[in-house]
Design an enzyme around this catalytic site. Structure first.
Site: not given
Ligand SMILES: Cc1cc2nc3c(=O)[nH]c(=O)nc-3n(C[C@H](O)[C@H](O)[C@H](O)COP(=O)(O)OP(=O)(O)OC[C@H]3O[C@@H](n4cnc5c(N)ncnc54)[C@H](O)[C@@H]3O)c2cc1C
Length: 1017
Positions: A765, A799
């Site tokens: 990820e 993120c």
């Protein structure tokens, strides 16, 4: 000028046992009303009012009639509300057409009733035709004929909404409103007004100054008007007055900003109080959301102290109290106490409360232990009456103003007033509402009535109008039922004085269907706006200590891998329910140690308090969610097949899983990876980020205390290039779970591919160039709130953070100016302080990289603005500044989407304007190759859904911020350069940690198919 008092709790926390129990509170309120109210008798007054209104219903455009015709639960009502909220602010024809077609196209207005209905019906029919031509694929098609036809519909719709809006504003500016008031007074002698200058809460200092000027101007005008009226002289109860919103006068009217509230907001309010007091008019502070409740009492106290000094004779200062608050009775007592303390008399407006839906949502989102407001309408009604009674008992220091449109409530108040020995009071209604009932009530000339009169342009009216539509459109609302002849008068006026009922819906903790034993408990949050709740957290932060964590050598790692491989064999055969129990135990333990972990997160990762609470909650959620998921998804499945054969699918651990996590969520991401791998039956080599080993170590210790064997989980701390690289390339590694940069994910991918032996899964990820598309139907204030939170919370070190804001050119100037203003209101500084919005970036290296990017933007892009640096915020931050690395949030305007080439992990926002085809904007964002998060801000529903479908992006957020994914609600993770999936916190995650095995048994092997022959088929 105003000294900041110590923040001491004046009210119980809504989450203490005393306040939490809605039933218990209700009983106390009912007891307090014993003997005070004979409901049936009181209702004898209300019956004729209701009957009269029903016999002579208000005109079509009145709220009551409109809502009966188009309830907000219907497509038509919703369409009207959505159009009312957005259409008038849309600057460009194309978008106005698309919005109108989108909303009216969803609705079907009935043409048979004639009049304005006929108008809406024909608008709707045209809109449906229009939507066929324009939507969804050809939204921007612009043949001349089509444009002319569409524009006509839009113009008519705009007119209809203006008409609707006009019912609820008294004037576009104060002079016009006062003219209207004078006319109304001619028809109805004795009517008083409280003017309200409409608008959204301030987001910037410029907004606040504008409101201040407009309030001042209004006060001067009202003062002159009162003089001209002549009949009122120095009596505040007879004079017209003003209602103010503190959130309009200061963009940071929040509990966390107490010092600024006292230093900046209070002097502003004082500027209004001085002329109001001199002119003897009523100045009321409106009640807003409950997270400001305690603060508002401190504000009241401080202002009262000064009023006592300078204007001791003034009787016009007041505030609104919301009866739907569980703490309303304490608020009334506290207000009376403050009035007594300063020898003043306040005017207190009792309302039920206008933000009920928002309060419920906030409590659920924050995982609070209860709701701060009542959950049944009749509970609020009871609280209203109990507070009314209390106000009457304080009539020496309080002049009560009862604001309600509910005939039952009004009649009950009049009944109580009779018993209150002539204590003075007044009733209040909103302009454009309750006119029918009040027409009847005012037949009694002795009753004083004040009208709350919004003043403003159409654009400023919209949010107010929608709030009124929502509030009164609710099925439980009195106005909604008043002219619905299906509701008989007895039912309409039935007594609310009945026993308490259990909470109307799930408590925040029960959000995920937790029933005490089954289902998943929502993680518990902390309401930082409540003094009693935040105290333990602040103490823990002050006491937090980090332990040193030793770095692993190559020899340590090799030994650990051997041990973990051993450990795997026993852990993987531990029954699945037993593994799940360990996770649940860990969740409970972590939740109980929330303050301690928050303290550590502040110290080690420099996170702000709000971020810390969210992070601990996320880790708790991961533990509970994966425990539940494992039991359902990883259980052995029996599969179909021919007779004489059994087939079973088993999911089991792969071996030693390497989990490599980042510093930006050193607890939540670390925990999520580790517990997912563990519950799937793997042993885990956990490599935390170099910067944050302490948090990770403490969580590993907690897991071991909760029952994870120490040879099934080992923490290996050290540099990524050394420890991480060695673990990845170790032949014993059976899988890798990684969260971090795209560059490192690629290195890991190559390293795994280069290994001899088994191919193993990589779950990666990574980051993204996350964009938000804003079209011209969006509300700029909402856009700026969402953009500022998404881009700058956690100093942009998420993120999911917003990097690229794409704003329609029609509204870009306004949005950009508001971003500039909002940036300068942010506070950068010590993350341990409640008032800090943005802490430092993680380390010197990050600081250097982000600073270099900012330096290059200064050359290539246009600076929009930045937040003040910590040194200019004053206070002893200079030492901190030397130790930590602060980058004040900053925004630049760039010329094209393609100008943003890489993810810069810090508080830097790029803004780009767009025009024309919104789908082309989406394509350019897709072309960046990343696919993590996307924000969409539009009121055109079909557009939002179409863009979401086009987006090659994992998490799409419509009309909200784009950070803070919730486990099990918003599974998180992207595609393309943003990661491999499956999504963390989602239903497919655990599979990737498992090996699958099918076991097929020929049950007919021993001589034949006994089951078939025995008839067991
Ligand atoms: C003059 C005036 C000034 C006002 N100023 C303010 C202000 O400063 N701040 C503010 O917040 N509001 C203010 N309001 C709005 C007010 O709070 C009410 O929302 C509105 O008046 C509707 O209440 P009602 O008694 O007229 O109608 P009702 O129909 O009798 O009551 C509706 C109210 O009940 C409550 N309610 C609805 N459903 C539930 C439920 N399931 N559980 C618990 N409670 C529920 C809500 O408060 C809702 O607004 C003002 C209203 C007036 C008339």
């Amino acid at each position: 000028m105003f000294t900041l008092p110590m923040a001491i709790a004046r009210l119980p926390s809504p989450c203490t046992a005393q306040a939490k129990d809605e039933l218990h509170i209700l009983q106390t309120l009912l007891d307090s009303l014993q003997g005070a109210l004979d409901w049936p008798q009181a209702m004898q007054a209300a019956r004729p009012w209701v009957q009269a209104v029903r016999d002579h219903p208000p005109p079509f455009w009145a709220m009551e009639s409109l809502l009966r015709e188009y309830p907000i639960s219907s497509a038509e009502g919703l369409a009207l509300m959505r159009l009312a909220e957005a259409l008038l602010r849309v600057p460009d024809v194309e978008t106005a057409v698309a919005l109108t077609a989108d909303q009216l196209g969803n609705a079907q207005f009935d043409a048979s009733s004639g009049g304005p209905h006929q108008m809406l019906a024909s608008l709707s029919a045209s809109a449906i035709a229009m939507s066929k031509k324009f939507l969804p694929e050809n939204e921007n098609e612009s043949g001349l004929f089509k444009r002319v036809g569409a524009q006509t519909v839009v113009a008519a719709t705009v007119r209809a909404i203006q008409l609707l809006g006009k019912q609820f504003v008294l004037g576009r500016h104060i002079k016009e409103a006062m003219g209207e008031a004078a006319a109304a007074r001619k028809a109805q002698r004795g009517l008083r007004f409280s003017y309200d200058m409409l608008g959204e809460g301030a987001r910037t200092e410029a907004d606040a100054q504008r409101y201040l000027a407009s309030y001042l101007n209004a006060i001067h005008a009202i003062a002159t008007g009162n003089d001209k009226n002549g009949d009122s002289e120095r009596d505040t109860t007879l004079n017209d007055g003003i209602s103010i919103k503190l959130s309009a006068l200061f963009s940071r009217y929040e509990d966390s900003q107490r010092d600024r509230v006292f230093a900046e907001l209070l002097p502003r309010v004082w500027q209004l109080i001085e002329p109001a007091a001199k002119a003897c008019l009523n100045l009321t502070i409106d009640a807003e959301e409950s997270d400001r409740l305690e603060l508002s009492l401190d504000v009241l106290d401080a202002l009262a102290a000064r009023i006592a000094q300078h204007h001791p004779q003034w009787r016009g200062f007041g505030l609104a109290v919301q009866a739907y608050q569980l703490r309303a009775p304490q608020v009334v007592e506290e207000v009376a106490r403050i009035a007594k303390k300063h020898g003043l008399r306040f005017m207190v407006r009792l309302v039920k409360g206008a933000y009920w839906d928002g309060e419920i949502k906030r409590a659920q989102e924050l995982g609070l232990s209860g709701y701060p407001v009542f959950t049944h309408k009749h509970h609020t009604d009871i609280a209203y009456l109990a507070c009314a009674r209390a106000l009457f008992t304080h009539s020496d220091v309080i002049y009560p103003q009862f604001a309600t449109h509910n005939a039952g409530t009004i009649a009950a108040i009049l009944h109580m007033a009779n018993a209150a020995n002539g204590a003075p009071f007044e009733l209040q209604r909103l302009h454009g509402m309750g006119e029918g009932i009040y027409r009847e009530v005012m037949r009694n000339a002795a009753i004083s009535v004040r009208v709350y009169a919004p003043v403003g342009e159409h654009r400023d009216l919209l949010a107010y109008l929608v709030r009124r539509l929502l509030e009164n459109g609710a099925n439980s609302s009195f106005v909604h039922q008043l002219i619905d002849s299906a509701v008989d008068v007895d039912a309409l006026l039935s007594s609310p004085l009945r026993p308490a009922t259990h909470a109307a819906f799930a408590q925040p903790i029960e959000l995920f269907e937790w029933k005490g034993s089954a289902g998943r408990a929502n993680s518990k949050g902390v309401d930082l706006a409540v003094i009693a709740e935040r105290e333990p957290l602040l103490r823990a932060v002050a006491a937090a200590r980090m332990e040193a964590v030793a770095e692993a050598t190559l020899a340590d790692m090799s030994a650990a891998m051997a041990r973990l491989q051993q450990g795997f064999h026993s852990w993987t055969v531990t029954p699945l329910p037993d593994r799940a129990v360990v996770l649940r135990r860990a969740a409970d333990a972590l939740e109980a140690r929330m303050p301690e972990f928050c303290g550590l997160l502040v110290k080690e990762a420099h996170k702000t308090l709000g971020d810390c609470v969210s992070e601990v909650r996320e880790a708790v959620d991961f533990c509970r969610y994966y425990a539940d998921q494992a039991e359902v998804k990883l259980a052995t499945q029996t599969l179909p097949g021919p007779t004489g054969e059994s087939n079973e699918l088993h999911l089991r651990g792969r071996g030693v899983f390497v989990c490599i996590s980042p510093w930006n969520f050193p607890l939540a991401i670390f925990a999520g990876q580790v517990v997912a791998a563990l519950v799937a039956g793997n042993s885990v080599a956990a490599k935390p980020a170099e910067q944050t080993p302490s948090v990770a170590q403490r969580f590993v210790d907690l897991l071991i205390e909760c029952g994870v064997p120490s040879d099934a989980l080992m923490l290996l701390h050290g540099a990524g290039e050394v420890v991480g690289a060695a673990l990845v390339s170790d032949a014993r590694t059976a899988g890798v779970c990684f969260t971090g940069s795209t560059a490192v994910a690629k290195i890991i991918n190559r390293s795994l591919a280069a290994r001899d032996g088994a191919m193993v899964p990589l779950i990666a990820e990574t980051g993204g160039i996350n964009a938000m598309i804003v079209d011209s139907t969006a509300l700029p204030e909402q856009v700026v709130d969402a953009a500022v939170q998404s881009a700058f919370r956690s100093a942009g070190q998420r993120c999911s953070a917003l990097r690229l804001l794409c704003v329609h050119e029609g509204i870009a100037d306004g949005v950009i100016a508001m971003i500039r203003g909002a940036l300068s209101e942010l506070r950068v500084g010590d993350p341990a302080l409640l008032e800090t919005d943005v802490g430092p970036v993680i380390d010197g290296q990050a600081f250097a990289g982000i600073s270099a990017h900012i330096a290059s933007l200064h050359k290539t892009a246009k600076l929009i603005g930045s937040a003040p640096s910590p040194s200019t915020m004053g206070g002893g931050q200079s030492e901190l500044r030397r130790k930590l690395h602060f980058i004040p949030p900053i925004a630049f305007e760039v010329t094209s989407i393609a100008d943003v080439k890489q993810e810069v992990f810090g508080p830097v926002l790029h803004v780009v304007r767009w025009g024309g085809d919104v789908d082309a904007v989406m394509q350019q964002i897709n072309a960046l190759g990343y696919g993590l998060t996307l924000g969409l801000q539009t009121r055109i529903d079909s557009r939002a859904l179409r863009l979401a479908a086009q987006a090659r992006i994992g998490n799409v957020y419509i009309n909200r911020n784009m950070i803070g994914a919730v486990v099990g609600s918003q599974p998180f993770g992207g595609e393309g350069l943003s990661g491999t999936g499956p999504k963390a916190g989602g239903p497919h995650y655990l599979y990737r940690f498992c090996a699958e095995q099918t076991v097929t048994v020929n049950t007919a092997a021993a001589g034949g198919n006994a089951a078939l022959l025995a008839g067991l088929h």
